[in-house]
Design an enzyme around this catalytic site. Structure first.
Site, short mmCIF file in Angstrom:
data_model
loop_
_atom_site.label_atom_id
_atom_site.label_comp_id
_atom_site.label_asym_id
_atom_site.label_seq_id
_atom_site.Cartn_x
_atom_site.Cartn_y
_atom_site.Cartn_z
N ASP A 186 12.80 -9.07 6.87
CA ASP A 186 12.72 -8.79 5.10
C ASP A 186 11.57 -8.52 4.61
O ASP A 186 10.95 -8.75 3.50
CB ASP A 186 13.08 -10.11 4.56
N GLY A 206 -9.26 -3.63 3.09
CA GLY A 206 -8.51 -3.42 2.06
C GLY A 206 -6.93 -3.34 2.45
O GLY A 206 -6.75 -2.91 3.65
N MET A 264 -8.26 6.20 -6.59
CA MET A 264 -9.22 5.61 -5.48
C MET A 264 -9.64 6.59 -4.65
O MET A 264 -9.13 7.70 -4.36
CB MET A 264 -8.16 4.61 -4.95
N GLY A 280 -0.31 19.35 -10.58
CA GLY A 280 -0.98 20.46 -11.35
C GLY A 280 -2.02 20.28 -12.04
O GLY A 280 -2.31 20.90 -13.21
N HIS A 338 -2.34 21.45 -22.87
CA HIS A 338 -2.54 19.92 -22.39
C HIS A 338 -3.09 20.06 -20.95
O HIS A 338 -2.67 21.07 -20.35
CB HIS A 338 -1.08 18.99 -22.48
N ARG A 350 -13.54 5.94 -2.70
CA ARG A 350 -14.87 5.85 -3.00
C ARG A 350 -15.81 7.04 -2.27
O ARG A 350 -16.82 7.58 -3.07
CB ARG A 350 -15.38 4.44 -2.45
N ARG A 381 -11.96 -9.96 3.63
CA ARG A 381 -13.39 -9.58 4.06
C ARG A 381 -14.11 -10.82 4.74
O ARG A 381 -14.12 -11.79 4.13
CB ARG A 381 -14.07 -8.59 3.34
N ARG A 411 5.32 -5.99 11.65
CA ARG A 411 6.78 -6.39 12.01
C ARG A 411 7.00 -5.59 13.65
O ARG A 411 7.33 -6.22 14.30
CB ARG A 411 7.85 -5.86 11.12
N THR A 425 -5.14 1.99 5.55
CA THR A 425 -5.85 2.39 4.42
C THR A 425 -5.26 3.55 3.51
O THR A 425 -4.86 4.40 4.07
CB THR A 425 -7.40 2.63 4.74
N ASP A 476 -9.23 7.70 5.02
CA ASP A 476 -10.65 7.91 5.67
C ASP A 476 -10.93 7.51 6.95
O ASP A 476 -12.10 6.95 7.13
CB ASP A 476 -11.54 7.30 4.28
N ASP A 534 -12.31 1.20 9.42
CA ASP A 534 -13.38 1.43 10.01
C ASP A 534 -14.21 -0.05 10.19
O ASP A 534 -14.52 -0.10 11.55
CB ASP A 534 -14.47 2.64 9.56
N VAL A 577 -2.92 -0.67 -8.85
CA VAL A 577 -1.58 -0.18 -8.82
C VAL A 577 -1.39 0.71 -7.55
O VAL A 577 -0.39 0.58 -6.81
CB VAL A 577 -0.92 0.61 -10.20
N ASP A 581 -6.87 5.34 1.39
CA ASP A 581 -7.76 6.39 1.19
C ASP A 581 -7.78 7.43 2.53
O ASP A 581 -8.42 8.74 2.12
CB ASP A 581 -9.07 5.90 1.38
P1 ADP Z 1 -12.23 -1.71 6.18
O1 ADP Z 1 -11.60 -2.34 7.57
O2 ADP Z 1 -10.96 -1.52 5.41
O3 ADP Z 1 -13.01 -0.64 6.62
P2 ADP Z 1 -14.50 -3.59 5.73
O4 ADP Z 1 -15.24 -2.65 5.92
O5 ADP Z 1 -14.33 -4.57 4.48
O6 ADP Z 1 -12.91 -2.90 5.52
O7 ADP Z 1 -14.17 -4.50 7.14
C1 ADP Z 1 -13.44 -5.52 7.15
C2 ADP Z 1 -13.68 -6.88 7.98
O8 ADP Z 1 -14.21 -6.21 9.11
C3 ADP Z 1 -15.32 -7.32 7.49
O9 ADP Z 1 -15.21 -8.30 6.39
C4 ADP Z 1 -15.78 -7.87 8.67
O10 ADP Z 1 -15.39 -9.15 8.90
C5 ADP Z 1 -15.36 -7.02 9.59
N1 ADP Z 1 -16.39 -6.05 10.00
C6 ADP Z 1 -16.76 -5.01 9.28
N2 ADP Z 1 -17.77 -4.14 9.82
C7 ADP Z 1 -18.26 -4.66 10.83
C8 ADP Z 1 -19.31 -4.57 11.94
N3 ADP Z 1 -20.04 -3.76 11.89
N4 ADP Z 1 -19.06 -5.48 12.85
C9 ADP Z 1 -18.32 -6.38 13.00
N5 ADP Z 1 -17.38 -6.79 12.16
C10 ADP Z 1 -17.27 -5.90 11.10
#
Ligand code: ADP
Length: 322
Positions: A61, A13, A171, A187, A218, A173, A74, A23, A127, A131, A105, A253, A129
């Site tokens: 830029d 994402g 956002m 608030g 409200h 999940r 992905r 950069r 990210t 997370d 991750d 957004v 999130d």
């Molecule tokens: P994020 O990096 O935001 O967590 P994704 O989970 O969609 O997003 O992972 C992004 C890309 O990283 C995936 O499309 C894939 O190419 C690669 N990827 C995700 N999980 C694995 C994994 N277990 N092993 C190898 N590559 C992975």
């Protein structure tokens, strides 16, 4: 092995501030006499050889722009051994001996797979999130929080004018960090996150009724995407309380916009550190922030870590929003 050519990619994402990180990686590499390459559309670009040399002006830029100039994707193909081997073969062909991966991750798991197959990688957390367990603040989180606050402030104006309740989905999940922080900043009467089981009657209806009895007419309810159902929730709130309620899903957004100072600064520092790590001969590390300082962790270790949800902050939020 001395590092002479470094590539950078964004994966998963997108998040505001990724451009500032790109950069920083490119400029740091060039200033240290290392060639820099940009890989387009995440791991797909490594597989397809969609890789271009970057010079100082390639990243001009972009520091203030949201999104990612390298695009992101992905890549299911990358998760196959064949796809991964193609990616490695392309890097070998071009003489790339280190890759900086900006993403979440999933992207770090990919970076780990590449490192294990002989191509040193460093991850940078990008990210909205927030997370990533090893990192207190990820690139894009601050901008997304500020975007949400701006949007919910606008909803508040209209909710206030009509004595309504605004039920807003932000956002996140699996993570309620965005919802919690935004909820406090706007608030919100109730903040509903995936980490804390909620009771509709106790946590929404009764809170609204208590607040109503003190003269407030409200309300704002902030709900994390992972909990969802804001349209049904708004209907139910209206039925139970008699207060007209409207649902808003902020949606994409939240991913866009010019990054805040904090995200630009963080991205610049992380990009710099990622290149330094590669040049020090390190690999399979993820750059992170802990207690406000830039640190790094082994990717495997980072993926095993758990980020505690701040229950004290959650408790505080509800104590002061009555
Ligand atoms: P994020 O990096 O935001 O967590 P994704 O989970 O969609 O997003 O992972 C992004 C890309 O990283 C995936 O499309 C894939 O190419 C690669 N990827 C995700 N999980 C694995 C994994 N277990 N092993 C190898 N590559 C992975």
């Amino acid at each position: 092995m001395s590092i002479r050519k470094i590539a950078v990619l964004t994966s998963g994402g997108d998040a505001p501030g990724m451009n500032a990180a790109i950069r920083s990686v490119v400029r740091t590499a060039l200033s240290k006499g290392v060639e820099a390459f940009g890989v387009y559309r995440g791991y797909n670009g490594l597989i397809n050889g969609d890789i271009e040399p970057m010079n100082l002006r390639s990243v001009s830029d972009i520091i203030h722009r949201g999104g990612t100039m390298l695009y992101t994707a992905r890549s299911p193909e990358f998760r196959t051994e064949e796809g991964m081997q193609k990616a490695i073969a392309n890097c070998r062909k071009m003489g790339i001996d280190g890759v900086v991966v900006i993403g979440g991750d999933g992207s770090f798991r990919g970076a780990q797979d590449l490192t294990r197959r002989g191509l040193p990688c460093i991850g940078i957390p990008g990210t909205i999130d927030n997370d990533i367990s090893c990192c207190e603040y990820t690139i894009g989180f601050d901008t997304a929080m500020n975007t949400c606050v701006e949007m919910v402030d606008k909803l508040r104006d209209t909710a206030q004018s009509h004595d309504r309740c605004s039920v807003v989905e932000v956002m996140g999940r699996r993570a309620g960090y965005l919802a919690l922080n935004v909820g406090i900043a706007v608030g919100a009467t109730s903040i509903i996150v995936p980490e804390v089981p909620y009771d509709f009657e106790r946590d929404i209806v009764q809170r609204m009724e208590t607040t109503f009895s003190t003269g407030k007419k409200h309300f704002i309810v902030v709900v994390a995407e992972g909990v969802g159902h804001v349209i049904e929730m708004a209907k139910e709130i209206e039925e139970r309380t008699g207060i007209e309620s409207r649902a808003t899903i902020l949606g994409h957004v939240q991913r866009g916009g010019s990054p805040t100072l904090r995200d630009r600064l963080l991205a610049s520092e992380m990009g710099y550190n990622a290149v330094e790590l590669l040049l020090q001969g390190k690999s399979n590390r993820v750059v992170a922030v802990q207690s406000g300082s830039i640190v790094d962790f082994d990717i495997e270790e980072a993926l095993q870590m758990k980020k505690p949800f701040d229950f004290d902050l959650y408790k505080m939020a509800h104590e002061i929003s009555i």
